[in-house]
Design an enzyme around this catalytic site. Structure first.
Site, PDB file in Angstrom:
ATOM      1  N   HIS A 214      49.593 -11.442  58.523  1.00 55.31           N
ATOM      2  CA  HIS A 214      49.065 -11.245  57.164  1.00 55.31           C
ATOM      3  C   HIS A 214      47.726 -11.969  56.984  1.00 55.31           C
ATOM      4  O   HIS A 214      47.706 -13.183  56.789  1.00 55.31           O
ATOM      5  CB  HIS A 214      50.071 -11.776  56.126  1.00 55.31           C
ATOM      6  CG  HIS A 214      51.275 -10.903  56.011  1.00 55.31           C
ATOM      7  ND1 HIS A 214      51.303  -9.808  55.187  1.00 55.31           N
ATOM      8  CD2 HIS A 214      52.463 -10.946  56.639  1.00 55.31           C
ATOM      9  CE1 HIS A 214      52.477  -9.205  55.302  1.00 55.31           C
ATOM     10  NE2 HIS A 214      53.200  -9.874  56.182  1.00 55.31           N
TER      11      HIS A 214
ATOM     12  N   GLY B 107      55.376  -4.398  53.807  1.00 55.60           N
ATOM     13  CA  GLY B 107      56.481  -3.961  52.962  1.00 55.60           C
ATOM     14  C   GLY B 107      57.790  -4.424  53.562  1.00 55.60           C
ATOM     15  O   GLY B 107      57.842  -4.776  54.742  1.00 55.60           O
TER      16      GLY B 107
ATOM     17  N   CYS C 156      50.963  -5.388  58.989  1.00 55.00           N
ATOM     18  CA  CYS C 156      52.401  -5.579  59.142  1.00 55.00           C
ATOM     19  C   CYS C 156      53.135  -4.224  59.087  1.00 55.00           C
ATOM     20  O   CYS C 156      52.964  -3.415  59.980  1.00 55.00           O
ATOM     21  CB  CYS C 156      52.874  -6.555  58.071  1.00 55.00           C
ATOM     22  SG  CYS C 156      54.463  -7.227  58.445  1.00 55.00           S
ATOM     23  N   TYR C 157      53.877  -3.944  58.019  1.00 56.36           N
ATOM     24  CA  TYR C 157      54.543  -2.633  57.934  1.00 56.36           C
ATOM     25  C   TYR C 157      53.525  -1.511  58.100  1.00 56.36           C
ATOM     26  O   TYR C 157      53.772  -0.508  58.772  1.00 56.36           O
ATOM     27  CB  TYR C 157      55.249  -2.490  56.579  1.00 56.36           C
ATOM     28  CG  TYR C 157      55.984  -1.175  56.411  1.00 56.36           C
ATOM     29  CD1 TYR C 157      57.279  -1.022  56.885  1.00 56.36           C
ATOM     30  CD2 TYR C 157      55.372  -0.079  55.789  1.00 56.36           C
ATOM     31  CE1 TYR C 157      57.949   0.189  56.750  1.00 56.36           C
ATOM     32  CE2 TYR C 157      56.031   1.127  55.647  1.00 56.36           C
ATOM     33  CZ  TYR C 157      57.324   1.253  56.125  1.00 56.36           C
ATOM     34  OH  TYR C 157      57.985   2.454  55.997  1.00 56.36           O
TER      35      TYR C 157
ATOM     36  N   GLU D 128      45.858 -11.800  54.452  1.00 53.37           N
ATOM     37  CA  GLU D 128      45.574 -12.045  53.032  1.00 53.37           C
ATOM     38  C   GLU D 128      46.126 -13.384  52.532  1.00 53.37           C
ATOM     39  O   GLU D 128      45.720 -13.845  51.471  1.00 53.37           O
ATOM     40  CB  GLU D 128      46.138 -10.885  52.184  1.00 53.37           C
ATOM     41  CG  GLU D 128      47.651 -10.770  52.094  1.00 53.37           C
ATOM     42  CD  GLU D 128      48.293 -10.018  53.262  1.00 53.37           C
ATOM     43  OE1 GLU D 128      47.674  -9.948  54.335  1.00 53.37           O
ATOM     44  OE2 GLU D 128      49.430  -9.535  53.121  1.00 53.37           O
TER      45      GLU D 128
ATOM     46  N   LYS E 246      43.553 -11.431  36.352  1.00 55.42           N
ATOM     47  CA  LYS E 246      43.364 -12.512  35.373  1.00 55.42           C
ATOM     48  C   LYS E 246      42.128 -13.368  35.667  1.00 55.42           C
ATOM     49  O   LYS E 246      41.356 -13.680  34.760  1.00 55.42           O
ATOM     50  CB  LYS E 246      44.612 -13.397  35.370  1.00 55.42           C
ATOM     51  CG  LYS E 246      44.676 -14.385  34.243  1.00 55.42           C
ATOM     52  CD  LYS E 246      45.162 -13.702  32.996  1.00 55.42           C
ATOM     53  CE  LYS E 246      45.419 -14.650  31.869  1.00 55.42           C
ATOM     54  NZ  LYS E 246      46.142 -13.990  30.786  1.00 55.42           N
TER      55      LYS E 246
ATOM     56  N   ASP F 125      43.231 -12.912  27.149  1.00 57.62           N
ATOM     57  CA  ASP F 125      42.958 -11.486  27.319  1.00 57.62           C
ATOM     58  C   ASP F 125      42.378 -10.849  26.060  1.00 57.62           C
ATOM     59  O   ASP F 125      41.366 -10.144  26.119  1.00 57.62           O
ATOM     60  CB  ASP F 125      44.241 -10.732  27.734  1.00 57.62           C
ATOM     61  CG  ASP F 125      44.885 -11.369  28.938  1.00 57.62           C
ATOM     62  OD1 ASP F 125      44.190 -12.143  29.631  1.00 57.62           O
ATOM     63  OD2 ASP F 125      46.078 -11.123  29.183  1.00 57.62           O
TER      64      ASP F 125
END
Ligand code: XMP
Length: 524
Positions: free
Chosen positions: A175, A61, A88-89, A177, A380, A233
């Site tokens: 990070h 964050g 991280c945060y 990710e 998605k 969608d």
């Protein structure tokens, strides 16, 4: 239907502190075939106790843990006995909450780094002793809480990875990710499987089965209406709901006269003829164009189209009872997970800047429908996977986004049938050439815009004074930012030549080389 926090499936909860990467963490966990769900950081420990996630990830964050008003967790989460991974945060918060020390660094550590890891730790199972990692943090842990030890170090930090292996609480300063941490996916996989003990259960096949069952339960023998747009969608939602309840579903397709060439025929062919889905096409072209006549302001165009759509849809829904009698209590929508995540409004969080004008609102409230939203748990690319599994063709599931107001926002200024013809013909050429060259599916969007500009040209011995098409080809991850694509000149040349030769009334083609921001993707 809502995503169910009490899902019996193994799942991981991600508490969001406003990182731009929170959704990426959720995606990475799902790529491990484990369901993940993003909840606001202030979610109570009692809620988590009840939903029994197998693990909790605290996201990064923008804040500093010592800043006034910095987001905090309910400290009781540390006593739930559920494994925790702070990123991280999230790591700094864990350290501070559990009695460690966090300090502001003189300078923000940003960019690539080398991490030396303790390979005995479950987190680094199967990984080499040194890893490339991506950092982006200001504060850092200077003293670990009691019970923790360092499991990874970088040149700048002896506490780049910390862990209390007895309580299964871990912190990563970098990070895992992001793509810049190439082995990060395996670190998350280790957390999910080895630390949390998750089983891989989240597959699109299992999703389809479970969701069909839920749809049947929700709807009973009631009838469902779905506004089919031809986009990914609503198409996938239609195929999925049809699989669940067959003829209890009726789709309404509104031809507003602002669609791509042959769209109505293509949608009817696929859904009516191939899937045998009950479908009603409303031809409202004249009505829309009459309302838009002489309107030049982009926002007014959008409003008119939105309002007109609601009117036409409502009338069509009332009419349905004549052709397909029954009580239509349910309205289906192709709402996706990113639309339902309660975004954390911490300054600097781009995820909070969700655009509202993109969704046609107002229908459910006015029509007193109960909503059926079978895709609201999905990202998605998961929707695309579901679509493929349901047998929708690539042309539909991998289709580029198309704005609700359609070609109206791609003809700058006022609309006439003649201008719509030009932009639509040019659009067809762009799609054909992008597909033929293999670029269509590599980019976010590629389309033509008709400019309100005339310029001089020569055609044979004649002087011409005709319109200009701007070509827009962009790459983007989510439409929030974008860059123009450096497509080979040959493709641009082919498109340009074809448009000028084949589209009557156009004598010039330009390529748009603006990024978003500051430009937007659409021109209006
Ligand atoms: P902009 O032009 O805002 O577009 O950079 C970002 C993305 O959103 C699409 N877009 C829309 N989609 N209704 C939609 O459903 C709309 O009114 C609308 N306006 C823009 C655009 O095509 C791009 O992918």
């Amino acid at each position: 239907m809502s995503s169910s926090p009490s899902s019996p499936e193994d799942h991981i909860v991600i508490l969001d502190f406003g990182s731009q990467y929170t959704q990426v963490i959720a995606r990475r966990v799902r790529e491990c075939r484990v369901y993940s769900e993003i909840l606001p950081f202030r979610t109570k420990a009692s809620v988590l106790r009840a939903s029994r996630p197998k693990g909790i990830i605290l996201s990064g964050g923008p804040a500093s843990v010592y800043a006034k008003g910095a987001p905090k967790v309910d400290k009781a989460i540390y006593d739930l006995g559920i494994p925790i991974l702070g990123i991280c945060y999230g790591m700094q918060l864990v350290s501070r909450d559990l009695g460690g020390n966090v300090e502001r660094s003189e300078r923000r550590e940003y960019g690539a780094g080398r991490l030396k890891v303790d390979r005995r730790s479950d987190l680094f199972h199967g990984l080499p002793a040194e890893l490339d990692v991506w950092n982006s943090h200001g504060d850092k842990v200077t003293k670990m809480p009691k019970g923790f030890r360092a499991l990874g170090t970088t040149e700048n930090s002896p506490h780049a990875v910390i862990g209390d292996t007895r309580r299964d609480i871990y912190g990563l300063q970098f990070h895992p990710e992001v793509a810049h941490t190439p082995r990060g996916r395996e670190i998350l996989e280790n957390f999910v499987y080895r630390v949390c003990g998750c089983q891989s259960q989240w597959t699109m096949g299992s999703f389809i089965e479970k969701t069909c069952e839920q749809i049947r339960q929700q709807v009973g023998d009631g009838k469902v209406i779905l506004g089919l747009s031809g986009g990914v969608d609503s198409s996938v939602a239609a195929a999925l709901i049809h699989k669940a309840i067959g003829d209890q579903l009726t789709c309404i397709f509104v031809n507003n006269g602002l669609l791509r060439a042959n769209e109505t025929a293509a949608v009817e062919k696929l859904f009516k003829d191939h899937f045998h889905i009950r479908m009603k096409t409303v031809d409202a072209e004249k009505q829309f164009l009459a309302r838009l006549k002489g309107v030049t302001d982009p926002e007014r165009k959008r409003k008119i189209i939105g309002n007109e759509f609601i009117k036409v849809f409502e009338a069509a829904a009332r009419d349905l009872k004549k052709s397909f009698p029954g009580r239509y209590r349910f309205l289906a929508q192709g709402t996706l997970y990113p639309d339902v995540i309660e975004s954390v409004s911490i300054s600097g969080n781009p995820a909070a800047l969700i655009k509202s004008h993109h969704n046609v609102g107002g229908l459910p409230e006015r029509m007193k429908f109960e909503l059926v939203e079978p895709l609201r748990q999905l990202f998605k690319d998961e929707v695309r996977e579901v679509g493929s599994e349901l047998g929708l063709p690539k042309e539909v599931v991998q289709r580029q986004p198309f704005p609700g107001p359609g070609l109206a926002v791609r003809v700058l200024g006022d609309l006439t049938p003649e201008k719509l013809r030009m932009v639509s013909e040019a659009d067809t050429i762009v799609i054909e050439e992008m597909k033929a060259s293999g670029w269509y599916y590599k980019v976010w969007q590629s389309f033509a815009v008709l400019l309100p500009v005339q310029s001089v040209g020569v055609m044979g011995d004649e002087r011409t004074y005709e319109k200009t098409i701007a070509l827009r080809i962009v790459e983007s991850r989510d439409g929030m930012t974008a860059d123009w694509v450096r497509v080979p000149y040959d493709i641009l040349a082919k498109i340009s030549t074809r448009i000028i030769n084949e589209v009557n009334g156009v004598n010039r083609v330009c390529y748009d080389i603006s990024s978003k921001p500051p430009a937007t993707i659409e021109w209006e």
